[in-house]
Design an enzyme around this catalytic site. Structure first.
Site, short mmCIF file in Angstrom:
data_model
loop_
_atom_site.label_atom_id
_atom_site.label_comp_id
_atom_site.label_asym_id
_atom_site.label_seq_id
_atom_site.Cartn_x
_atom_site.Cartn_y
_atom_site.Cartn_z
N GLY A 1 -22.44 67.61 4.10
CA GLY A 1 -22.86 69.02 3.93
C GLY A 1 -21.71 69.87 3.41
N ALA B 1 -20.32 62.59 -6.81
CA ALA B 1 -20.65 63.58 -5.78
C ALA B 1 -22.02 64.18 -6.03
CB ALA B 1 -19.60 64.68 -5.79
N GLY B 2 -22.69 64.53 -4.95
CA GLY B 2 -23.94 65.29 -5.04
C GLY B 2 -23.89 66.31 -3.93
N THR C 1 -22.06 54.39 -7.06
CA THR C 1 -23.08 55.28 -7.62
C THR C 1 -23.38 54.91 -9.07
OG1 THR C 1 -21.39 56.84 -8.32
CG2 THR C 1 -22.37 57.21 -6.15
N GLN D 1 -16.91 63.24 -1.59
CA GLN D 1 -16.96 62.03 -0.75
C GLN D 1 -16.47 62.37 0.66
OE1 GLN D 1 -15.33 61.48 -4.16
NE2 GLN D 1 -17.48 61.46 -4.65
N ALA E 1 -28.13 62.43 -2.77
CA ALA E 1 -28.34 63.54 -3.71
C ALA E 1 -27.99 63.12 -5.14
CB ALA E 1 -27.49 64.75 -3.30
N THR E 2 -27.29 62.00 -5.31
CA THR E 2 -26.91 61.54 -6.65
C THR E 2 -27.80 60.40 -7.12
OG1 THR E 2 -24.64 62.25 -6.35
CG2 THR E 2 -24.98 60.55 -8.00
N THR E 3 -28.04 59.42 -6.25
CA THR E 3 -28.77 58.23 -6.68
C THR E 3 -30.15 58.10 -6.04
OG1 THR E 3 -27.72 56.98 -4.93
CG2 THR E 3 -26.63 56.92 -7.07
N ARG F 1 -30.76 56.94 -3.24
CA ARG F 1 -30.83 55.79 -2.33
C ARG F 1 -30.98 56.27 -0.89
NH1 ARG F 1 -25.31 52.75 -3.69
NH2 ARG F 1 -24.67 54.91 -3.94
N PRO F 2 -31.74 55.51 -0.06
CA PRO F 2 -31.80 55.91 1.36
C PRO F 2 -30.41 55.79 1.99
CG PRO F 2 -33.11 53.92 0.94
CD PRO F 2 -32.52 54.32 -0.36
P1 GDP Z 1 -22.37 66.90 0.52
O1 GDP Z 1 -22.30 65.80 -0.46
O2 GDP Z 1 -21.39 66.76 1.64
O3 GDP Z 1 -22.33 68.28 -0.09
O4 GDP Z 1 -23.81 66.78 1.21
P2 GDP Z 1 -25.22 66.47 0.47
O5 GDP Z 1 -25.66 67.70 -0.22
O6 GDP Z 1 -25.15 65.22 -0.31
O7 GDP Z 1 -26.12 66.12 1.71
C1 GDP Z 1 -26.30 67.02 2.75
C2 GDP Z 1 -27.82 67.31 2.87
O8 GDP Z 1 -28.07 67.96 4.09
C3 GDP Z 1 -28.33 68.26 1.79
O9 GDP Z 1 -29.66 67.94 1.53
C4 GDP Z 1 -28.22 69.62 2.45
O10 GDP Z 1 -29.14 70.56 1.92
C5 GDP Z 1 -28.57 69.28 3.87
N1 GDP Z 1 -27.93 70.12 4.92
C6 GDP Z 1 -26.68 70.62 4.97
N2 GDP Z 1 -26.46 71.21 6.14
C7 GDP Z 1 -27.60 71.08 6.86
C8 GDP Z 1 -27.98 71.45 8.18
O11 GDP Z 1 -27.23 72.02 8.96
N3 GDP Z 1 -29.25 71.09 8.57
C9 GDP Z 1 -30.11 70.44 7.74
N4 GDP Z 1 -31.32 70.14 8.21
N5 GDP Z 1 -29.78 70.08 6.50
C10 GDP Z 1 -28.53 70.39 6.09
P1 IMO Z 2 -20.48 63.34 -1.88
O1 IMO Z 2 -19.39 64.18 -2.50
C1 IMO Z 2 -21.70 59.48 -0.28
C2 IMO Z 2 -19.95 55.94 -2.14
C3 IMO Z 2 -20.89 55.04 -2.89
C4 IMO Z 2 -20.19 53.71 -2.69
C5 IMO Z 2 -18.73 54.06 -2.77
C6 IMO Z 2 -18.11 53.85 -4.14
O2 IMO Z 2 -21.85 63.75 -2.28
O3 IMO Z 2 -20.29 63.25 -0.41
P2 IMO Z 2 -18.26 55.18 -6.43
O4 IMO Z 2 -19.45 55.48 -7.30
O5 IMO Z 2 -17.52 56.40 -5.98
O6 IMO Z 2 -17.35 54.16 -7.04
O7 IMO Z 2 -18.90 54.47 -5.13
O8 IMO Z 2 -18.64 55.45 -2.42
N1 IMO Z 2 -19.97 57.36 -2.57
C7 IMO Z 2 -20.55 58.34 -1.88
N2 IMO Z 2 -21.26 58.30 -0.74
N3 IMO Z 2 -21.43 60.67 -0.86
C8 IMO Z 2 -20.69 60.73 -2.00
O9 IMO Z 2 -20.29 61.88 -2.53
C9 IMO Z 2 -20.25 59.53 -2.58
N4 IMO Z 2 -19.54 59.22 -3.68
C10 IMO Z 2 -19.36 57.89 -3.66
O10 IMO Z 2 -22.19 55.07 -2.34
O11 IMO Z 2 -20.45 53.24 -1.39
MG MG Z 3 -23.53 64.33 -1.33
#
Ligand code: GDP
Ligand code: IMO
Ligand code: MG
Length: 419
Positions: free
Chosen positions: A14, A38-39, A127, A221, A296-298, A300-301
Site C-alpha cells: 500500500g 511496480a504497481g 513481472t 517493491q 496491480a502489474t500482472t 497474478r493472484p
Molecule cells: P503498493 O505496490 O505497495 O503501492 O500496493 P498495491 O497498490 O500494489 O496494492 C495495495 C492494494 O491495496 C491496492 O489495491 C490498494 O488500493 C489497496 N489498499 C491500500 N491500502 C488499503 C487499506 O487500508 N485497505 C484496503 N482494503 N485496501 C487498501
Molecule cells: P510494488 O512496487 C510485488 C516481485 C516479482 C518477482 C520478483 C522479481 O507494486 O510493491 P522483477 O520483475 O522485479 O524482476 O520480479 O519481485 N515483484 C513484486 N512483487 N510488488 C512489486 O512491486 C513487485 N515488483 C517485483 O513478483 O517475485
Molecule cells: Mg504493487
C-alpha cells in the site's frame, strides 16, 4: 526534510496509497529505484489509478515529481502512462526524469521472459518487464540512458554494441533477436514526447533541501525483495531498502531524516520464493477475496498469509525504519481468529537467504477477531476493542511505533495514530 517510504514485506503493502496521502503535505515526491515492475494503486475521490513508473504525487496539484537515476525506465510504457493520465485529466503534478536513468529496451523484456520459461533456469516469477536484465546492464557498463534518447548517433552506437552480445544470448535461449533499426524506429516517437521531462534529479533535490521543503522518497517493491538483503534469489534486481534512496537520487545519506515502513496487517507475496506464514484454506481465501489480492502489474493472484514479526523486525533493522504505516486492517474484519507470527522457533532472527528461510518454523499468537466493518469509521477511537488489541500487539512485538493506520483504499481512509 526527506521522508523515505519503503515497503517492509514482499511488495504491494500500500506504498502508493500512503505516498499519495503524504503528497498533500509535500513539495516533492521522488521514485529512486525499480521500474514498471511496480504497481502502485491510488484511490482519490472514488477514482482508482494504478501507477507503474510515475511517482504517487502525480495526482496532487503542484507536486514536483522526480524519477531518479536509480529507476529503470521503459520509454514506451512510460509515455503510455503519461498519455493515459493526461487523457483522464489527472496529470496534476510536474515531472522530471533524471538524464541518467537506464532504459529498459525490448531485448531486456525478451531476455527476462526467455529465462523465466527456460526449464534449465530457476524460475523467479518475475513481472516479465525486463527489470533484471536492465539492471544487469548498468553494472555491466552497457546501459543506454535516458539522455541517449536525444542523441541519435550515440543511441545507435550503443544499441549496436549491446545487440552484439544480446542476440547471441537470445538465440541460445530460443528467443527472437532484434535489429538496431527496429529498436530505434520504435524509440523515435517516444524521444520527442519525453524530451520535456529531461532533468537532473540530484540537482532538483538539492534545491528542495536548500528551500527546506518536505520531500517524500517513494520506494517500490519491498525490503524482502532487495537484491542484497531480500530472500535471494527470489528478489528483484534493485536495492529496495531505504538507503537506496540516497544513491538512486544522488543525495547525501545523512539527508534521509525519517524512514516509514509500510506493512499490511497480514502478508502477501507474488511470484516464487519462501513465505513462512503462507496460508491455505478459509483464512487465505478471506484475505485474497476481501483484500482483492491480485497483482496491480500482472494480475497474478497474490499468495496470502499472517503478518510476520520476525520479517518486520529484520526489515526495520536493514532499512532503518522509524515508524510503521499499517495498511489493510479493514480486510481482517469478519475473521473469527487472527494470528501474528511473533518469532521463529528454530531461528533467532529472519534468515535472508531462501534456503534457510524455507526451514523456519513460525510461532504464532492468536487473537480474537471482530465482526464490524471498520472501513468507514471516521476515527481510530471507534475501532472495535479486538482491533485495537491486535494493532497494539503488532507494535509491541515489532518494537517500532505504528504511526499511521489505513482502513481502506481511499486516500481519506488514512489515520494518524501517533505523532
Ligand atoms: P503498493 O505496490 O505497495 O503501492 O500496493 P498495491 O497498490 O500494489 O496494492 C495495495 C492494494 O491495496 C491496492 O489495491 C490498494 O488500493 C489497496 N489498499 C491500500 N491500502 C488499503 C487499506 O487500508 N485497505 C484496503 N482494503 N485496501 C487498501
Ligand atoms: P510494488 O512496487 C510485488 C516481485 C516479482 C518477482 C520478483 C522479481 O507494486 O510493491 P522483477 O520483475 O522485479 O524482476 O520480479 O519481485 N515483484 C513484486 N512483487 N510488488 C512489486 O512491486 C513487485 N515488483 C517485483 O513478483 O517475485
Ligand atoms: Mg504493487
Amino acid at each position: 526534510m526527506i521522508s523515505v517510504v519503503v515497503g517492509a514485506q514482499w511488495g504491494d503493502e500500500g506504498k502508493g496509497k500512503i505516498v499519495d496521502y503524504f503528497a498533500e503535505g509535500a513539495a516533492v515526491v521522488a521514485r529512486f529505484q525499480g521500474g514498471n515492475n511496480a504497481g502502485h494503486t491510488l484511490v482519490v475521490q472514488g477514482v482508482k489509478t494504478v501507477l507503474h513508473h510515475l511517482p504517487s504525487g502525480i495526482l496532487t496539484p503542484k507536486t514536483r515529481c522526480i524519477i531518479g537515476a536509480g529507476v529503470v525506465i521503459d520509454p514506451l510504457t512510460l509515455s503510455q502512462e503519461i498519455d493515459a493520465l493526461k487523457a483522464r485529466g489527472l496529470l496534476k503534478g510536474t515531472l522530471i526524469i533524471d538524464e541518467g536513468s537506464a532504459l529498459v529496451l525490448p531485448y531486456h523484456r525478451a531476455l527476462d521472459l526467455a529465462r523465466e520459461k527456460n526449464p534449465h533456469l530457476t524460475k523467479i516469477g518475475t513481472t516479465g518487464r525486463g527489470i533484471g536484465p536492465c539492471y544487469e546492464d548498468r553494472v555491466g557498463r552497457r546501459s543506454v540512458f535516458f539522455h541517449d534518447l536525444f542523441d541519435p548517433e550515440e543511441l545507435r552506437r550503443k544499441i549496436n554494441e549491446v545487440l552484439f552480445e544480446k542476440n547471441c544470448l537470445l538465440k541460445m535461449l530460443n528467443s527472437p533477436t532484434f535489429s538496431t533499426d527496429e529498436i530505434i524506429e520504435t524509440l523515435g516517437p517516444m524521444s520527442e514526447k519525453l524530451r520535456p521531462f529531461l532533468g537532473d534529479a540530484s540537482l532538483e533535490i538539492a534545491g528542495a533541501i536548500s528551500r527546506e521543503e518536505h520531500i517524500v522518497m517513494e520506494g517500490a517493491q519491498g525490503v524482502l525483495l532487495d537484491v542484497a538483503f531480500g530472500t535471494y534469489p527470489y528478489v528483484t534486481s534493485s536495492h529496495t531498502i531505504a538507503a537506496s534512496a540516497a544513491i538512486g537520487i544522488g543525495t547525501g545519506a545523512k539527508n534521509l531524516e525519517r524512514v516509514i515502513g509500510v506493512t499490511k496487517a497480514y502478508c502477501t507475496r507474488v511470484g516464487e520464493g519462501p513465505f513462512p506464514t503462507e496460508l491455505s484454506g478459509h483464512s487465505a481465501e478471506h484475505l485474497q477475496r476481501v483484500g482483492n489480492e491480485f497483482g496491480a502489474t500482472t494480475g497474478r493472484p497474490r499468495r496470502c498469509g499472517w503478518i510476520d514479526i520476525a520479517a518486520l523486525r529484520y526489515a526495520a533493522r536493514v532499512s532503518g525504519i522509524d515508524a510503521w504505516a499499517l495498511t489493510k486492517v479493514d480486510v481482517l474484519s469478519g475473521l473469527e481468529e487472527i494470528s501474528i507470527c511473533t518469532h521463529y522457533q528454530n531461528a533467532s532472527s529472519f534468515p535472508r537467504d531462501a534456503k534457510s528461510l524455507e526451514n523456519v518454523i513460525p510461532v504464532y499468537k492468536t487473537f480474537e477477531g471482530w465482526e464490524e466493518d471498520i472501513s468507514k469509521i471516521g476515527d481510530l477511537k471507534q475501532l472495535p476493542k479486538n482491533a485495537k488489541i491486535f494493532i497494539e500487539a503488532i507494535e509491541d512485538y515489532s518494537k517500532t511505533p505504528i504511526c499511521w493506520v489505513s482502513l481502506g483504499p481511499q486516500r481519506k481512509a488514512t489515520f494518524v495514530r501517533k505523532k
